[in-house]
Scaffold this active site. Structure first.
Site, PDB file in Angstrom:
ATOM      1  CD  GLU A 133      -6.847   2.537  -1.537  1.00  0.00           C
ATOM      2  OE1 GLU A 133      -5.707   2.201  -1.929  1.00  0.00           O
ATOM      3  OE2 GLU A 133      -7.221   3.725  -1.489  1.00  0.00           O
ATOM      4  CB  CYS A 171      -1.051  -3.886  -0.965  1.00  0.00           C
ATOM      5  SG  CYS A 171      -0.859  -2.394   0.023  1.00  0.00           S
TER       6      CYS A 171
END
Ligand code: NAD
Length: 484
Positions: free
Chosen positions: A226, A260
């Site tokens: 991720e 993110c």
């Protein structure tokens, strides 16, 4: 020499500790088999851990960041985590049910049966970054626990208070065969991902990911990555600019851009770019009439990251960009003690600026103009595949062109970041922004072994013809089957 020896000894001890844990966790998962109630109970305990200790969690985050908006922490690290855990708990019984499949013709007609059993992988190693220490340690447990696995978590060295609290709370709520926490930085991380876990989940930067893959490869450990990257926002001339600006700046200023999925840069139709910049300024002023003493505005995690962000600004300015500082009148960030940084818009950028190649991960937003939507699409496609991609506009034709014409981990239309909150859908990246996913059914599958179990027919007749000595029967069968 001595300290090297010590280092080696510590590494050896850590390896031993991890290998023991993995062995214990794997055995515990295997002996439990498919026990839905126990899986639900584990998810319930994660929920209790978060709810019962939310105040401590908010305070630990404040300590680590210098200042972290309490409502921001409650919304992202607690509510955002709970919501996906509760969704997993509600659905895991359905997900874990064995799935009946067709058997090869004609065996099914003679009573052969095929099914898939979703088996726990065993012990999963979870490496956590600093930006959402609780969300990214406990959120994945919805998928990992619903699939029946056990976990060893390694939090980030940048958030010592949150990491210590994570360890303390895990000890209070769980047995070590269920969850364990290992504290340490990159060196501990390197040892961690060289161990024979049954799966590794790494949430972190794209630049560290190759070393994680290399270490995991030694033990053939499958890895979910991720990662981050530059998530673009396209603003069409068909967008409602006021609403668009508010949504973009709300996403960009949440956790001071240290997300993110934060909008990394804007691609704006030239016809509306001046108006959009005006609206971005107004939206920021409206949300943050003050910043330094405003509890809603968070700090940058540490000096290293403030220096990194300032050097992105310096580099852009040196190469001809125009910087627009969105700070409230009269506030002086140079003497500010909590490590806050005001948002910036950056105009007139060029490709050679670090701000256009590096993930920004802070409250800086470059604005780039385009003449035609296809230009914006090509701009994105010439760069690494992003984690998120956002389109603002009311033209279905343009929306379709963007969704079909680009590849990204996920897409949000007329908002930013919000797709991660859709618990029924997978969250993950693609290419440089990651591989694999969690959340929803796909998360359950990601952390399960889909094991085919085939039960043969009790009758010999259909099988007999497939064995030597071959006769006319197999020929007839193959003649029927080998056709277009
Ligand atoms: P990072 O990659 O520097 O560190 C992440 C974790 O990996 C930390 O626990 C660290 O100790 C460990 N680590 C560092 N080097 C290691 C090594 N060589 N071997 C093993 N472990 C190592 O990332 P960060 O600065 O903590 O986090 C920011 C990055 O994470 C950004 O790029 C951001 O986009 C990304 N991120 C992604 C998601 C997502 O869900 N896709 C979520 C949050 C953050």
């Amino acid at each position: 020499m001595e300290s090297e020896l010590k280092k080696g000894e510590t590494k050896g001890l850590l390896e031993k500790e991890l290998q023991n844990l993995i062995k214990k966790q794997r055995a515990a998962a295997l002996s439990e088999g498919i026990n839905i109630e126990r899986r639900m109970n584990r998810i319930d305990r994660v929920i209790s851990l978060l709810v019962e200790n939310s105040e401590q969690i908010v305070n630990a985050l404040k300590e680590d960041f210098g200042h972290r908006s309490p409502e921001g922490s409650l919304a992202t690290d607690i509510f955002g985590t709970l919501s996906s855990l509760k969704y997993a708990k509600r659905n895991l019984r359905k997900w874990a049910r064995p799935s009946k499949r067709r058997s090869l013709f004609p065996l099914g007609l003679f009573g052969a049966k095929t099914r898939i059993e979703y088996q726990p992988l065993g012990s999963v190693g979870v490496i956590v970054p600093w930006n959402f220490p609780f969300n990214l340690a406990f959120g994945p447990l919805g998928s990992i626990f619903s699939a029946g696995n056990r976990v060893v978590i390694k939090p980030s060295e940048f958030t010592p208070s949150s990491s210590d609290l994570t360890k303390r709370l895990v000890l209070e709520y769980f047995e070590e065969e269920e969850i364990s926490v290992i504290i340490g930085g990159p060196e501990v991380g390197a040892t961690f991902c060289s161990q024979p876990f049954d799966h590794l989940l790494f949430t972190g930067s794209t630049s560290v990911a190759p070393s994680i893959l290399r270490s995991a490869a030694e033990n053939l450990v499958p890895v979910t990555l991720e990662l981050g990257g530059k998530s673009p926002v396209i603003v069409s001339d068909t967008a409602d600019l006021k609403r668009t600006a508010i949504r973009i700046m709300a996403g960009k200023t949440l956790n001071a851009g240290q997300i993110c999925l934060a909008p990394d840069y804007l691609l704006v139709d030239k016809k509306v770019s001046e108006r959009l910049v005006r609206e971005l300024k107004l939206a920021t002023k409206h949300m943050f009439p003050t910043m330094i003493n405003n509890p809603d505005y968070s700090s940058i995690i540490n000096q290293r990251h403030r220096d990194r962000l300032n050097s992105l600004l310096d580099d852009a300015e040196r190469k001809g960009a125009e910087l627009i500082e969105l700070k409230p009148k009269g506030e002086n960030f140079l003497t500010e003690r909590q490590g806050k940084m005001p948002p910036y818009l950056v105009l007139s950028t060029s490709d050679d600026m670090a701000i256009m190649t590096d993930e920004i991960f802070g409250p800086i937003l470059p604005v780039i103009e385009y003449d035609h939507i296809q230009e914006a699409i090509s701009f994105i496609n010439e760069r690494p595949r992003p984690l998120g991609l956002y389109f603002f506009g009311s033209s279905k034709r343009e929306e379709e062109a963007v969704v079909q014409g680009t590849v990204s981990g996920g897409v949000a239309i007329n908002d930013v970041i919000a797709h991660i909150m859709q618990d029924d859908a997978p969250f993950g990246g693609v290419g440089d922004s990651g591989t694999g996913s969690y959340h929803g059914y796909e998360g359950f599958i990601n952390f399960s072994h889909s094991k085919t179990v085939f039960s043969q027919t009790p009758y010999e007749f259909p099988l007999k013809i497939t064995r030597p000595p071959y006769g006319a029967g197999i020929r007839r069968f193959l003649d029927i089957m080998i056709r277009k």
